[in-house]
Design a protein around this motif. Sequence first.
Motif, PDB file in Angstrom:
ATOM      1  N   ALA A 189      -3.074  -4.452   0.737  1.00  0.00           N
ATOM      2  CA  ALA A 189      -4.377  -3.862   1.042  1.00  0.00           C
ATOM      3  C   ALA A 189      -5.305  -3.868  -0.166  1.00  0.00           C
ATOM      4  N   GLU A 232       3.015   2.005   6.154  1.00  0.00           N
ATOM      5  CA  GLU A 232       3.077   0.598   6.549  1.00  0.00           C
ATOM      6  C   GLU A 232       3.467  -0.330   5.398  1.00  0.00           C
ATOM      7  N   VAL A 247      -2.707  -3.941  11.040  1.00  0.00           N
ATOM      8  CA  VAL A 247      -1.319  -3.494  11.056  1.00  0.00           C
ATOM      9  C   VAL A 247      -1.090  -2.662  12.313  1.00  0.00           C
ATOM     10  N   LYS A 292      -6.961  -1.093  10.736  1.00  0.00           N
ATOM     11  CA  LYS A 292      -7.410  -1.928   9.625  1.00  0.00           C
ATOM     12  C   LYS A 292      -7.379  -1.153   8.318  1.00  0.00           C
ATOM     13  N   THR A 293      -7.471   0.174   8.433  1.00  0.00           N
ATOM     14  CA  THR A 293      -7.529   0.997   7.232  1.00  0.00           C
ATOM     15  C   THR A 293      -6.632   2.215   7.379  1.00  0.00           C
ATOM     16  N   SER A 338       0.825  -1.214   0.000  1.00  0.00           N
ATOM     17  CA  SER A 338       0.000   0.000   0.000  1.00  0.00           C
ATOM     18  C   SER A 338       0.857   1.261   0.000  1.00  0.00           C
ATOM     19  N   ALA A 355       1.783  -2.268   3.728  1.00  0.00           N
ATOM     20  CA  ALA A 355       1.139  -3.569   3.902  1.00  0.00           C
ATOM     21  C   ALA A 355       0.200  -3.858   2.730  1.00  0.00           C
ATOM     22  N   PHE A 376      -6.358  -2.917   4.849  1.00  0.00           N
ATOM     23  CA  PHE A 376      -5.300  -3.906   4.985  1.00  0.00           C
ATOM     24  C   PHE A 376      -5.886  -5.314   5.060  1.00  0.00           C
TER      25      PHE A 376
END
Length: 190
Positions: free
Chosen positions: A110, A106, A132, A145-146, A102, A108, A128
């Motif tokens: 997503a 992070e 995270v 989560k977002t 993303s 991560a 995500f």
Amino acid sequence: HPDWKDAIEFVRWMHGVEFLEAAAKLGGKDAPSATKASRAAPRRPQAKPRKTLNPDTANKIAGEASDNLWADDGEVARHYLRGRGLDSSTWLAYNLGYAPRSATAERAPAIVIPWYRQGSIVAIRFRFLAPVTTTDKGGRQRTVKTKAFRGSTFAGTMFGGTTIDRAADKRYRTLLVVEGELNAMSCYQV
């Protein structure tokens, strides 16, 4: 107000008045026994101009993410979306995508969720695939989560507004206000 307090404290701070006068202002009544504070009302801090989402950047992120969702590497994202009960026609209706890394601090994996206003992307939310842990500016850790892409503007935008005309039979139109994008997509799908 720099401190979280109640409405009366806010009015006291904003107008430089005592408790009774602040309460009266909120209640819409005169307070003859209230006296003005001797200090002047503090100046409001100037808001920094907010950066807005660059349309070219937004379209590039959404386009690449859409391609990623349908590519071989996007199976993990498709699995996540199916696990949330969403089918591929809903993914297409909301132009969902997948970012293996993303565009957030992070990095991560997503789901990429674009928000539209009048046909243009005004915000991008990254959902995500797994929560995270992040550290805020104050050094506190929290699990998220977002996360939104920098410059996203959610205010004044109703998520999923672009799907209203495609919704179910026009005789049964109902507006549902729900907590999040995935909930909105689930309702649309049903």
